[in-house]
Design a protein around this motif. Structure first.
Motif, PDB file in Angstrom:
ATOM      1  N   ILE A 243      57.022  34.521  37.933  1.00 24.89           N
ATOM      2  CA  ILE A 243      57.540  34.992  39.225  1.00 24.89           C
ATOM      3  C   ILE A 243      56.681  34.474  40.377  1.00 24.89           C
ATOM      4  N   TYR A 244      55.367  34.395  40.166  1.00 20.53           N
ATOM      5  CA  TYR A 244      54.499  33.811  41.199  1.00 20.53           C
ATOM      6  C   TYR A 244      54.922  32.364  41.484  1.00 20.53           C
ATOM      7  N   LYS A 245      55.217  31.600  40.441  1.00 21.31           N
ATOM      8  CA  LYS A 245      55.631  30.207  40.630  1.00 21.31           C
ATOM      9  C   LYS A 245      56.918  30.129  41.439  1.00 21.31           C
ATOM     10  N   ARG A 246      57.844  31.055  41.181  1.00 21.34           N
ATOM     11  CA  ARG A 246      59.099  31.081  41.948  1.00 21.34           C
ATOM     12  C   ARG A 246      58.863  31.425  43.413  1.00 21.34           C
ATOM     13  N   ASN A 247      57.723  32.075  43.676  1.00 21.37           N
ATOM     14  CA  ASN A 247      57.348  32.398  45.056  1.00 21.37           C
ATOM     15  C   ASN A 247      56.324  31.399  45.605  1.00 21.37           C
ATOM     16  N   ASP A 248      56.167  30.263  44.912  1.00 19.80           N
ATOM     17  CA  ASP A 248      55.244  29.199  45.324  1.00 19.80           C
ATOM     18  C   ASP A 248      53.787  29.653  45.335  1.00 19.80           C
ATOM     19  N   ILE A 249      53.443  30.588  44.445  1.00 22.46           N
ATOM     20  CA  ILE A 249      52.055  31.027  44.279  1.00 22.46           C
ATOM     21  C   ILE A 249      51.533  30.396  42.990  1.00 22.46           C
ATOM     22  N   LEU A 250      50.545  29.546  43.106  1.00 22.10           N
ATOM     23  CA  LEU A 250      50.020  28.825  41.958  1.00 22.10           C
ATOM     24  C   LEU A 250      48.625  29.327  41.581  1.00 22.10           C
ATOM     25  N   LEU A 251      48.260  29.108  40.330  1.00 22.02           N
ATOM     26  CA  LEU A 251      46.935  29.500  39.854  1.00 22.02           C
ATOM     27  C   LEU A 251      45.924  28.414  40.200  1.00 22.02           C
ATOM     28  N   PRO A 252      44.663  28.817  40.487  1.00 22.06           N
ATOM     29  CA  PRO A 252      44.137  30.186  40.502  1.00 22.06           C
ATOM     30  C   PRO A 252      44.524  30.919  41.787  1.00 22.06           C
ATOM     31  N   THR A 253      44.650  32.232  41.663  1.00 22.63           N
ATOM     32  CA  THR A 253      44.972  33.054  42.815  1.00 22.63           C
ATOM     33  C   THR A 253      44.387  34.442  42.612  1.00 22.63           C
ATOM     34  N   ARG A 254      44.173  35.155  43.702  1.00 23.11           N
ATOM     35  CA  ARG A 254      43.727  36.545  43.580  1.00 23.11           C
ATOM     36  C   ARG A 254      44.871  37.361  43.007  1.00 23.11           C
ATOM     37  N   LEU A 255      44.616  38.085  41.949  1.00 27.91           N
ATOM     38  CA  LEU A 255      45.648  38.838  41.245  1.00 27.91           C
ATOM     39  C   LEU A 255      46.449  39.734  42.193  1.00 27.91           C
ATOM     40  N   CYS A 256      45.744  40.438  43.076  1.00 26.38           N
ATOM     41  CA  CYS A 256      46.395  41.401  43.975  1.00 26.38           C
ATOM     42  C   CYS A 256      46.400  40.942  45.426  1.00 26.38           C
ATOM     43  N   GLY A 257      46.059  39.682  45.664  1.00 23.51           N
ATOM     44  CA  GLY A 257      45.949  39.234  47.042  1.00 23.51           C
ATOM     45  C   GLY A 257      44.661  39.741  47.667  1.00 23.51           C
ATOM     46  N   ASP A 258      44.567  39.667  48.961  1.00 22.52           N
ATOM     47  CA  ASP A 258      43.350  40.077  49.669  1.00 22.52           C
ATOM     48  C   ASP A 258      43.488  41.513  50.141  1.00 22.52           C
ATOM     49  N   ILE A 259      43.129  42.470  49.278  1.00 16.88           N
ATOM     50  CA  ILE A 259      43.242  43.881  49.631  1.00 16.88           C
ATOM     51  C   ILE A 259      41.911  44.590  49.404  1.00 16.88           C
ATOM     52  N   SER A 260      41.734  45.699  50.089  1.00 19.12           N
ATOM     53  CA  SER A 260      40.507  46.487  49.957  1.00 19.12           C
ATOM     54  C   SER A 260      40.605  47.409  48.750  1.00 19.12           C
ATOM     55  N   ASN A 261      39.488  47.984  48.385  1.00 18.72           N
ATOM     56  CA  ASN A 261      39.449  48.905  47.253  1.00 18.72           C
ATOM     57  C   ASN A 261      40.329  50.133  47.514  1.00 18.72           C
ATOM     58  N   SER A 262      40.297  50.652  48.738  1.00 24.61           N
ATOM     59  CA  SER A 262      41.105  51.836  49.062  1.00 24.61           C
ATOM     60  C   SER A 262      42.594  51.505  49.025  1.00 24.61           C
ATOM     61  N   THR A 263      42.962  50.303  49.499  1.00 26.73           N
ATOM     62  CA  THR A 263      44.367  49.882  49.436  1.00 26.73           C
ATOM     63  C   THR A 263      44.804  49.723  47.988  1.00 26.73           C
ATOM     64  N   TYR A 264      43.888  49.217  47.159  1.00 22.61           N
ATOM     65  CA  TYR A 264      44.204  49.065  45.736  1.00 22.61           C
ATOM     66  C   TYR A 264      44.478  50.429  45.098  1.00 22.61           C
ATOM     67  N   THR A 265      43.672  51.421  45.456  1.00 22.65           N
ATOM     68  CA  THR A 265      43.887  52.773  44.928  1.00 22.65           C
ATOM     69  C   THR A 265      45.276  53.278  45.289  1.00 22.65           C
ATOM     70  N   GLN A 266      45.690  53.039  46.530  1.00 21.47           N
ATOM     71  CA  GLN A 266      47.028  53.462  46.951  1.00 21.47           C
ATOM     72  C   GLN A 266      48.106  52.711  46.176  1.00 21.47           C
ATOM     73  N   LEU A 267      47.860  51.430  45.881  1.00 26.11           N
ATOM     74  CA  LEU A 267      48.807  50.639  45.094  1.00 26.11           C
ATOM     75  C   LEU A 267      48.969  51.226  43.693  1.00 26.11           C
ATOM     76  N   ILE A 268      47.851  51.559  43.057  1.00 29.37           N
ATOM     77  CA  ILE A 268      47.909  52.142  41.709  1.00 29.37           C
ATOM     78  C   ILE A 268      48.698  53.451  41.723  1.00 29.37           C
ATOM     79  N   LYS A 269      48.542  54.232  42.770  1.00 31.29           N
ATOM     80  CA  LYS A 269      49.249  55.516  42.866  1.00 31.29           C
ATOM     81  C   LYS A 269      50.767  55.348  42.856  1.00 31.29           C
ATOM     82  N   THR A 270      51.261  54.175  43.294  1.00 33.20           N
ATOM     83  CA  THR A 270      52.716  53.976  43.358  1.00 33.20           C
ATOM     84  C   THR A 270      53.321  53.577  42.021  1.00 33.20           C
ATOM     85  N   ILE A 271      52.509  53.184  41.049  1.00 35.15           N
ATOM     86  CA  ILE A 271      53.050  52.645  39.803  1.00 35.15           C
ATOM     87  C   ILE A 271      53.893  53.679  39.061  1.00 35.15           C
ATOM     88  N   TRP A 272      53.410  54.905  38.928  1.00 34.41           N
ATOM     89  CA  TRP A 272      54.144  55.941  38.217  1.00 34.41           C
ATOM     90  C   TRP A 272      54.723  56.997  39.161  1.00 34.41           C
TER      91      TRP A 272
END
Length: 326
Positions: A243-272
Motif C-alpha cells: 500500500i505504501y508503494k501505491r502511495n509512492d512511499i518507498l523504503l526506507p521510510t519512517r514506519l509512522c512518519g514524523d510524529i511525536s511520542n504523545s501523538t503515537y500514543t493517541q494513534l495506538i488508542k484508535t486501533i481498538w
C-alpha cells in the motif's frame, strides 16, 4: 512567561546529567513549562538565582503547590515533578537546604507509591482491562484488515494500524515503533547506533531491531534486541509495503512518519477504539499480556521471568506494576 528560563533550566539539567536522552529532556520541558507557569501565576514573577527560579528555594511553597487540589496530581506525577526539581538544584549550594526537603518528600512519595503498587488494585484507567484478552485484541484487528483488502487499495492508515496492532500484541512493546524505520536493508550498528528498525529481509521474514529505548542505552554499549516477527506481523507488513508503494512511499521510510511520542500514543488508542470501544495504550496492552501469563500459569516464577524478558523489564517492576488482580 519567558521561555528562556526553561532553556536555562534544560541546559543545567543536561550539564548535570551528560547521558540524558532527548525524550527525557522533552518530558522535562513539558513539566517545567507547567511548573513555571503555575509559579508565575501565583507569584507574578520568575526571578532567578544562578539561572534557577528562586521560588524553587522555597520547597514548602512548591510542595504545597504540587499537593494542591487545583492540579489533582497523582502520587507518581508529583514524584516526577520532584525528580526534575531535584536534578535541577542538586549541585547548587544555594539550594542545598531546599534539596534536602525535596528529597524527604520524594522518599515519602516512593513509600506511598510502593504501598499502592504492592496492593496491585487496578487503577481507574485499568478497570477496562478486566475480561480483555490478547485473543480478543487479535480479533479486533479484523476491523482494519477488511479496510485494506483489494488489489488497488491505498488505505495506508488502516494498514499501519494493523501492523502496529500486530506488533504490540505479539511483542508487547512500549512506544518504540513511533520512531522505527521500515527498511529493505539491514542497518549496521556502526552507521546507525541508535536506530530502531524493522528489516524487510524477504516476503517471509521481518526482523525487528531495537538498539535504543527505555532500558537500552546505545551510548553505553547495551546489546540490541533482535526479534524475528511472527507470521501475522509479517503478513501485515507485506500488505503495508504494498500500500505504501501505491502511495509512492518507498523504503526506507519512517514506519509512522514524523510524529511525536504523545501523538503515537493517541494513534495506538484508535486501533481498538471504534471496534471494541477500548482506548488502549502500549502500557495497557503490556498489562493485558502480563495478566494473562500470570493467570494461565498460576504465577509460576519461570513463566513470569520469561514474560519479564519479553516485556523488557525487571521482575520487581513486573510484580509491582503489571500483574493486576481484579
Amino acid at each position: 512567561m519567558d521561555f528562556a528560563t526553561i532553556g536555562l533550566s534544560l541546559d543545567i539539567l543536561s550539564f548535570n546529567n551528560r547521558s540524558i536522552k532527548e525524550g527525557t529532556l522533552k518530558t522535562y520541558r513539558q513539566n517545567l513549562t507547567k511548573l513555571y507557569n503555575e509559579i508565575y501565576l501565583k507569584k507574578g514573577e520568575l526571578e532567578l538565582l544562578n539561572n534557577i527560579p528562586i521560588s524553587l528555594n522555597d520547597p514548602l511553597f512548591v510542595i504545597g503547590m504540587l499537593d494542591g487540589d487545583s492540579w489533582g496530581l497523582s502520587l507518581r506525577t508529583k514524584k516526577n515533578y520532584l525528580s526534575v526539581i531535584m536534578s535541577l538544584v542538586r549541585n547548587d549550594g544555594d539550594y542545598k537546604d531546599a534539596y534536602l526537603v525535596y528529597t524527604d518528600r520524594f522518599n515519602e512519595l516512593k513509600v506511598a507509591i510502593n504501598k499502592v503498587e504492592i496492593e496491585q488494585k487496578p487503577l481507574e484507567k485499568e478497570e477496562c482491562l478486566e475480561g480483555i484478552t490478547i485473543r480478543l485484541l487479535e480479533k479486533g484487528l479484523n476491523f482494519h484488515i477488511k479496510k485494506t483488502k483489494g488489489a488497488d487499495n491505498k488505505d495506508k492508515e488502516s494498514a499501519l494500524k494493523v501492523v502496529l496492532g500486530q506488533i504490540h500484541i505479539s511483542e508487547v512493546l512500549r512506544n518504540e515503533p513511533c520512531n522505527m524505520i521500515l527498511t529493505d536493508e539491514y542497518l549496521s550498528q556502526e552507521e546507525f547506533p541508535k536506530t530502531n528498525f524493522i528489516w524487510d529481509k524477504n516476503l517471509k521474514t521481518k526482523l525487528m531491531v531495537i538498539r535504543d529505548n527505555k532500558v537500552r542505552n546505545a551510548d553505553k554499549g547495551d546489546i540490541a534486541k533482535e526479534v524475528v516477527l511472527n507470521k501475522q506481523c509479517n503478513t501485515a507488513i507485506n500488505k503495508l509495503i504494498q500500500i505504501y508503494k501505491r502511495n509512492d512511499i518507498l523504503l526506507p521510510t519512517r514506519l509512522c512518519g514524523d510524529i511525536s511520542n504523545s501523538t503515537y500514543t493517541q494513534l495506538i488508542k484508535t486501533i481498538w477504539g471504534e471496534q471494541l470501544g477500548l482506548e488502549l495504550t502500549s502500557t495497557l496492552i503490556r498489562k493485558v499480556y502480563a495478566k494473562e501469563v500470570n493467570v494461565k500459569n498460576n504465577g509460576k516464577i519461570t513463566e513470569e521471568l520469561k514474560a519479564c524478558d519479553k516485556l523488557d523489564h525487571t521482575l520487581g517492576t513486573h510484580t509491582k506494576n503489571y500483574i493486576l488482580h481484579f
